[in-house]
Design a protein around this motif. Structure first.
Motif, PDB file in Angstrom:
ATOM      1  N   THR A  13       0.847  -1.201   0.000  1.00 59.55           N
ATOM      2  CA  THR A  13       0.000   0.000   0.000  1.00 59.55           C
ATOM      3  C   THR A  13       0.879   1.247   0.000  1.00 59.55           C
ATOM      4  OG1 THR A  13      -1.486  -1.275   1.385  1.00 59.55           O
ATOM      5  CG2 THR A  13      -2.002   1.046   1.131  1.00 59.55           C
ATOM      6  N   SER A  17       1.072   4.027  -2.935  1.00 57.48           N
ATOM      7  CA  SER A  17       0.603   5.361  -2.555  1.00 57.48           C
ATOM      8  C   SER A  17       1.658   6.402  -2.907  1.00 57.48           C
ATOM      9  CB  SER A  17       0.332   5.438  -1.058  1.00 57.48           C
ATOM     10  OG  SER A  17      -0.554   4.428  -0.699  1.00 57.48           O
ATOM     11  N   THR A 169      -7.346   4.135   0.309  1.00 59.32           N
ATOM     12  CA  THR A 169      -8.319   3.332   1.058  1.00 59.32           C
ATOM     13  C   THR A 169      -8.781   2.143   0.224  1.00 59.32           C
ATOM     14  OG1 THR A 169      -9.085   5.466   1.840  1.00 59.32           O
ATOM     15  CG2 THR A 169     -10.378   3.556   2.504  1.00 59.32           C
ATOM     16  N   ARG A 172      -5.930  -0.342  -0.251  1.00 66.57           N
ATOM     17  CA  ARG A 172      -5.659  -1.152   0.936  1.00 66.57           C
ATOM     18  C   ARG A 172      -6.651  -2.313   1.023  1.00 66.57           C
ATOM     19  NH1 ARG A 172      -2.325  -1.433   4.985  1.00 66.57           N
ATOM     20  NH2 ARG A 172      -3.184  -2.550   6.739  1.00 66.57           N
ATOM     21  N   ARG A 173      -7.888  -1.992   0.688  1.00 68.19           N
ATOM     22  CA  ARG A 173      -8.907  -3.060   0.721  1.00 68.19           C
ATOM     23  C   ARG A 173      -8.621  -4.129  -0.324  1.00 68.19           C
ATOM     24  NH1 ARG A 173     -14.717  -0.859   2.484  1.00 68.19           N
ATOM     25  NH2 ARG A 173     -13.937   0.093   4.371  1.00 68.19           N
TER      26      ARG A 173
END
Ligand code: ADP
Length: 458
Positions: A13, A17, A169, A172-173
């Protein structure tokens, strides 16, 4: 399993990012700078065109320079002023904060800053037939276009962090979902290693054909092989114990009998002979076990070298003749000369010897012309050794198991005290250690043929 380091999930992540932020920043920088450049180009075009168009409304008529009455001194955001050749303002009015005295320069762009405004100024001079001329000054407040850029920049500066936050977000999921099977695999693997239970398998993931699925399948295959190997070892130990238990029980019974019930020398002799027979049987098993274990442990240290396998086969055939004569079996050979083999000579000798001994051992005593035939040949890729007999043959029930360690077929079980079912497992192992194969054809009552292929390349 938690460790001090951040999990792969967090790292993945974080990496994407940071990449996303970097790429967005780069994109915004490129976008803004190219917009500023484009706006500059467009402003200059607009101002220049407005100045040139303004001359369309000025004509030389009746020996005078005349400005049309509908001269528009404000076009597309550009303020247009007309000056005489002496520099006096004839038409139009300056923007409120624009300095009154600013030198006129033909065909040049000038940036003029006053108070909060920044203006782009373009002057153009035209001479008419009476040699008099007029200036057109075009004034463009640059802040109009810069304001649009500023608004856009603001939008981008607010929008991009929001997009990045949403992407992180969501990312990450997605990463969590993608890594879930790994967690399942490691949980299952942990339960296998901690629980000593090799029958557990990693969960199969319905419908997925990705790398994790391949990993699960591969690990399951590995566990299955381990389980099989452990089972084989267990079975082998139990079979060997059983093989040893029978002669030991007989020896014990004979000793007890000799100590308590025997009265004559003759009876002593019979008891001792039985004991000697059982000891021989044990000795033979131990010898074969040692041979097998030496063979198996030579796995990584095969002493490979080039040797004349034709010669080796000839001497094996000669040695077998001694054994075969006793059973009235003829040894026939069909050995192509001078075939060189790259392999472990001792092991290859043991392999051929085992096949030949079996062929003699399982000959048919009732048959008039029993024979054992050793054939050696080669083709482009392989050396082919075959041992054929017209003996008892192998029954369909025994056929699938003859290469298993300690498996004994029908006759072996009933007749031969020194058969322990280790010979063929050794043959198979030696052939495979040389990257070769063993094939068997057999018909009960007619005979068998064992063919070994050893690749020449070694
Ligand atoms: P052993 O001969 O000590 O029993 P092997 O591993 O050499 O053990 O052979 C396994 C079994 O395969 C034998 O018990 C026998 O039933 C069968 N077998 C092997 N070779 C032959 C052969 N040439 N003809 C018939 N049966 C054979």
């Amino acid at each position: 399993m938690k460790t001090g380091k951040s999990s792969i999930k967090t790292r993945v992540t974080m990496y994407y990012s940071l990449t996303l932020i970097f790429v967005s920043a780069l994109l915004v920088a490129i976008l803004i700078s190219s917009m500023i450049y484009q706006v500059g180009v467009v402003s200059r075009d607009t101002v220049m065109k407005a100045a040139q168009d303004a001359f369309d409304d000025i004509e030389y008529r009746d020996e005078y320079i005349q400005i049309d009455s509908d001269f528009d001194s404000y076009r597309k955001g550009v303020t247009l002023l007309v000056y005489s050749s002496e520099g006096d303002l004839i038409k139009g009015s300056l923007p409120e904060d624009f300095p009154y005295y600013t030198p006129l320069t033909n065909g040049d762009f000038t940036d003029i800053r006053c108070d909060d405004e920044k203006y782009l100024v373009y002057d153009l001079y035209n001479t008419y037939e009476n040699n008099e001329g007029l200036w057109i000054r075009a004034i463009y407040p640059e802040d109009i276009s810069l304001l649009a850029i500023r608004k856009l920049l603001l939008l981008v500066l607010i929008g991009i962090p929001v997009i990045i936050a949403v992407a992180i977000t969501a990312g990450r999921r997605i990463t969590s979902a993608a890594f879930e099977p790994i967690a399942e695999i490691s949980e299952a693997a942990e339960s296998i290693s901690s629980g000593d239970d090799l029958s557990v398998r990693l969960p199969a993931r319905e419908g997925s054909r990705d790398e994790l699925d391949t990993l699960s399948v591969t690990l399951n295959e590995m566990i299955e092989r381990l389980e099989q190997a452990f089972e084989n070892e267990k079975q082998f130990t139990s079979d060997v114990s059983h093989e040893l238990k029978t002669p030991v029980s007989v020896i014990l019974a004979q000793c007890e009998y000799a100590l308590s019930d025997v009265e004559t020398d003759e009876e002593y002799k019979v008891a001792l002979n039985t004991i000697v027979g059982q000891c021989r049987k044990m000795m033979s098993l131990i010898q074969q076990m040692l041979q097998l274990s030496r063979t198996l442990t030579s796995d990584s240290v095969l002493e490979k070298e080039y040797f004349d396998i034709s010669q080796l086969c000839t001497s094996v055939a000669k040695e077998t003749e001694i054994l075969a004569e006793k059973k009235n079996v003829k040894v026939i050979t069909d050995i192509s000369p001078d075939i060189s083999c790259y392999g472990d000579e001792t092991l290859i000798l043991r392999m051929i010897m085992n096949l030949m001994t079996n062929a003699v051992k399982y000959s048919e005593p009732e048959r008039v012309e029993s024979y054992v035939k050793l054939k050696l040949d080669n083709n482009d890729s392989d050396i082919v050794i075959s041992v054929e007999d017209n003996g008892k043959g192998i029954s369909d029930e025994d056929f699938p198991y003859i290469f298993n360690r300690l498996y004994k077929g029908d006759y072996s079980r009933s007749e031969d005290d020194t058969s322990f079912g280790l010979g063929l497992s050794m043959v198979k192992w030696i052939a495979e250690a040389h990257k070769g194969t063993v094939e068997t054809e057999s018909e009960k009552g007619k005979g068998s043929i064992f063919t070994v292929h050893i690749p020449k390349a070694g």
